[in-house]
Design an enzyme around this catalytic site. Structure first.
Site, PDB file in Angstrom:
ATOM      1  N   SER A 130       1.103  22.244  17.856  1.00  0.00           N
ATOM      2  CA  SER A 130       2.367  21.700  17.888  1.00  0.00           C
ATOM      3  C   SER A 130       2.884  20.953  16.554  1.00  0.00           C
ATOM      4  O   SER A 130       4.362  21.232  15.969  1.00  0.00           O
ATOM      5  CB  SER A 130       2.439  20.490  18.894  1.00  0.00           C
ATOM      6  OG  SER A 130       1.844  21.147  20.294  1.00  0.00           O
ATOM      7  N   HIS A 159       7.746  15.691  18.779  1.00  0.00           N
ATOM      8  CA  HIS A 159       6.655  16.144  19.635  1.00  0.00           C
ATOM      9  C   HIS A 159       6.670  15.534  21.079  1.00  0.00           C
ATOM     10  O   HIS A 159       6.438  16.261  22.025  1.00  0.00           O
ATOM     11  CB  HIS A 159       5.093  15.804  19.182  1.00  0.00           C
ATOM     12  CG  HIS A 159       3.942  16.125  19.642  1.00  0.00           C
ATOM     13  ND1 HIS A 159       3.219  15.238  20.420  1.00  0.00           N
ATOM     14  CD2 HIS A 159       3.566  17.394  19.892  1.00  0.00           C
ATOM     15  CE1 HIS A 159       2.349  15.726  21.373  1.00  0.00           C
ATOM     16  NE2 HIS A 159       2.362  17.174  20.889  1.00  0.00           N
TER      17      HIS A 159
END
Lengths: 213, 213
Positions: free
Chosen positions: B15, B41
């Site tokens: 990510s 995130h």
């Protein structure tokens, strides 16, 4: 300024007016407009107006479940603390989360699966749960979809909103597979979503039952 | 797919790679890059790269406070549950929130002020609190700024991120008044922010102390 800021009801009313204004020509059917606006209110992010999707009489079915006193299962503690506890109490409703339960942690470790998966299984074992609300774990959403497709579960409403860059969007796309079965869901398409968004959707649903400030 | 999704460390790593990629030419000094990326995130919202601001050696001062074992005060339960409890325990740190305390609720009612204000006052009375993290209540942030300006408080770090359409942005702008005093703060400009953003900032700070997965 103090008197103004001290009145949460007035602040919320004005916030919703601003949101309506800035949505401009983008309007929604009345039964979903308040849900969309509450999500924007929670995130200050107007993109949610384009990302949220309601399928298979989601709102109607979810409301019926709440009116019948069915429980809500949430996949995070954050959702649980962000849902209005007074609104829940006023309507004798309960929200549960099993991810931090000792038996769940133990089973997850033994089986080498996520606690989210085992927590979801525990919720699926409980017939009093009608609404499944997922803000974090794609694994929880996949487990739920699997149970429904094999005829082992028939939820009144799914709130499908895992957030993230890896796997989240795909897990939400998998809800498409439930359309043939007519399973009601509210979904946040793409990467966005998360616990506050799920809580906003649940709060908007609860307030439809009547709200005592 | 299961093995992939079951490894949170790998998912997070991937990510962050995606976020770095999509940030493109937008780069940050190393000590703040991981904080900015963790906020993105958490929200899947790249706009935070432009909204977040670090003033008066915020990161350095906040880290020193954590290393000295100072407490974090948070203005919402959501922040408290969203901060990594293992990371806190590993470093013998504590996060507190007083908004739901009975004495706070009682005093707020008697004085006709918000529970957020009284909760903040209670935190300001406690010398062991070094970091004040605000994701919801402009009133809590105003109270904190007032105490600092009158010399009654000198926090190591403020995380100023109330979210909302009415009063939130203004309360964060008021942090400007602390620049002359050199008070360290991390701020989310504009309407956005909220509990998950605050928790992401705090988690990123905690992980700088070392992270045991």
């Amino acid at each position: 300024m103090t008197a103004y800021i001290n009145n949460p009801k007035e602040i919320e009313k004005r916030s919703f007016e601003i949101i309506t204004e800035e949505l401009g020509g983008k309007t929604f059917p009345p039964e979903i407009a308040d849900i969309v606006k509450r999500v924007i209110h929670t995130t200050a992010d107007f993109e949610y107006a384009d990302l949220i999707e309601f399928k298979n009489n989601a709102v109607e079915s979810g409301l019926k479940a709440l009116e019948a006193g069915k429980k809500i299962y949430a996949d995070t503690s954050m959702i649980k603390v962000a849902v209005n506890r007074k609104a829940l109490a006023d309507h004798q409703l309960e929200i549960v989360n099993y991810v931090h339960d000792e038996d769940v942690a133990k089973a997850a470790k033994e089986r080498g699966v996520t606690r989210s998966t085992v927590g979801m299984e525990k919720a699926l074992d409980d017939d009093s749960v009608g609404i499944f609300a997922i803000g974090n774990a794609p694994t929880a959403l996949y487990k739920l979809i699997e149970f429904i497709k094999t005829g082992k579960a028939k939820p009144d409403l799914i709130v499908g909103a895992p957030i993230g860059f890896v796997g989240a969007a795909e897990s939400k796309e998998a809800l498409d597979e439930l359309d043939a079965l007519g399973v009601p869901y509210i979904r946040i398409n793409g990467r966005k979503g998360g616990s506050p968004v799920v809580a906003a959707i649940l709060n908007a649903m609860l307030y439809k039952l009547g709200r005592d400030w």
